[in-house]
Design a protein around this motif. Structure first.
Motif, PDB file in Angstrom:
ATOM      1  N   LEU A 131      -4.799   1.919   7.213  1.00  0.00           N
ATOM      2  CA  LEU A 131      -5.313   1.673   5.861  1.00  0.00           C
ATOM      3  C   LEU A 131      -5.890   0.273   5.690  1.00  0.00           C
ATOM      4  N   THR A 132      -5.905  -0.516   6.759  1.00  0.00           N
ATOM      5  CA  THR A 132      -6.567  -1.818   6.733  1.00  0.00           C
ATOM      6  C   THR A 132      -7.290  -2.026   8.059  1.00  0.00           C
TER       7      THR A 132
ATOM      8  N   LYS B 215     -12.972   2.582   2.588  1.00  0.00           N
ATOM      9  CA  LYS B 215     -13.162   1.314   1.881  1.00  0.00           C
ATOM     10  C   LYS B 215     -12.642   0.137   2.701  1.00  0.00           C
ATOM     11  N   TYR B 216     -11.543   0.331   3.392  1.00  0.00           N
ATOM     12  CA  TYR B 216     -10.869  -0.773   4.055  1.00  0.00           C
ATOM     13  C   TYR B 216     -11.048  -0.846   5.561  1.00  0.00           C
TER      14      TYR B 216
ATOM     15  N   PHE C 254      -2.334   5.665  -4.026  1.00  0.00           N
ATOM     16  CA  PHE C 254      -3.188   5.664  -2.837  1.00  0.00           C
ATOM     17  C   PHE C 254      -2.449   6.268  -1.641  1.00  0.00           C
ATOM     18  N   ASN C 255      -1.184   5.895  -1.469  1.00  0.00           N
ATOM     19  CA  ASN C 255      -0.404   6.390  -0.331  1.00  0.00           C
ATOM     20  C   ASN C 255      -0.171   7.901  -0.412  1.00  0.00           C
TER      21      ASN C 255
ATOM     22  N   ASP D 236      -9.135   4.881   5.926  1.00  0.00           N
ATOM     23  CA  ASP D 236      -9.745   4.840   4.608  1.00  0.00           C
ATOM     24  C   ASP D 236     -11.092   4.133   4.720  1.00  0.00           C
TER      25      ASP D 236
ATOM     26  N   GLN E  51       0.814  -1.219   0.000  1.00  0.00           N
ATOM     27  CA  GLN E  51       0.000   0.000   0.000  1.00  0.00           C
ATOM     28  C   GLN E  51       0.849   1.272   0.000  1.00  0.00           C
TER      29      GLN E  51
ATOM     30  N   PRO F 172      -4.072   2.461  -8.438  1.00  0.00           N
ATOM     31  CA  PRO F 172      -3.946   2.369  -6.976  1.00  0.00           C
ATOM     32  C   PRO F 172      -2.555   2.695  -6.458  1.00  0.00           C
TER      33      PRO F 172
ATOM     34  N   TYR G 177      -9.024   5.670  -1.148  1.00  0.00           N
ATOM     35  CA  TYR G 177      -8.787   4.671  -2.194  1.00  0.00           C
ATOM     36  C   TYR G 177      -9.807   4.817  -3.326  1.00  0.00           C
ATOM     37  N   GLU G 178     -11.073   4.937  -2.970  1.00  0.00           N
ATOM     38  CA  GLU G 178     -12.121   5.057  -3.997  1.00  0.00           C
ATOM     39  C   GLU G 178     -11.942   6.320  -4.833  1.00  0.00           C
TER      40      GLU G 178
END
Length: 181
Positions: A75-76, A98-99, A129-130, A96, A14, A126, A116-117
């Motif tokens: 991010l997760t 999404k995650y 993203f970072n 984020d 990521q 992607p 992310y989206e």
């Protein structure tokens, strides 16, 4: 400036550690602050958990690890579950949408953004993203100037990727500024 203690967390691939390095370089090289960055990886480089600690201060930094961050980026879901308990009371939690689903009440300011989206919708790659996350963080926190991040990017990434990275930084910065209001 108060000492900023940050933890960036997510999974391998990521760009969490790359973003942390960029932020530390921007603070130290282009803003004249003291900055330290360290990292740890999970069992697998891609897909395993990653964590990067960043300290930014006007004063001397004597210890490179962050025990209680005042800013936590997850991010997760796994990184959120693991690290949200260490966030300093009154800190900032950036995730984020999404995650990560915020499940526990943490004594912090929660900001959940569709980073992310937004990257996938506007840039369709992607890989940045970072950088979007970094833009969001500085839009919220004003830790460093966006120009300092851009200067680091110019010395770090190939020219062919600069336009996409600038766009991701700006998208994130706009989201972060809007969330900060």
């Amino acid at each position: 400036m108060e000492r900023s203690r940050l933890v960036f967390s997510g999974s391998g691939g990521q760009g969490v550690i790359t973003a942390a390095i960029i932020l530390a370089k921007a603070a130290a090289i282009f803003e004249g602050k003291n900055a330290v960055q360290s990292q740890s990886y999970g069992a697998a480089a891609r897909g395993g958990s990653t964590r990067s600690d960043i300290l930014i201060s006007d004063a001397e930094i004597n210890f490179p690890k962050v025990n209680q961050p005042n800013i936590l980026v997850c991010l997760t879901q796994e990184s959120y579950n693991k690290f949200s308990p260490i966030l300093r009371p009154g800190g900032l939690l950036l995730v984020d949408s999404k995650y990560v689903t915020i499940e526990k009440k943490v004594d912090a300011r929660h900001i959940c953004l569709p980073m992310y989206e937004t990257v996938m919708e506007k840039i369709k790659k992607p890989i940045v993203f970072n950088i979007c996350m970094l833009g969001a963080l500085i839009g919220i926190s004003q830790l460093v100037k966006p120009d300092s991040i851009l200067k680091v990017l110019e010395t770090t990434i190939p020219k062919d990727f600069m336009t996409m990275n600038k766009q991701a930084l700006e998208l994130g910065f706009q989201m972060g500024e809007a969330a900060a209001l």
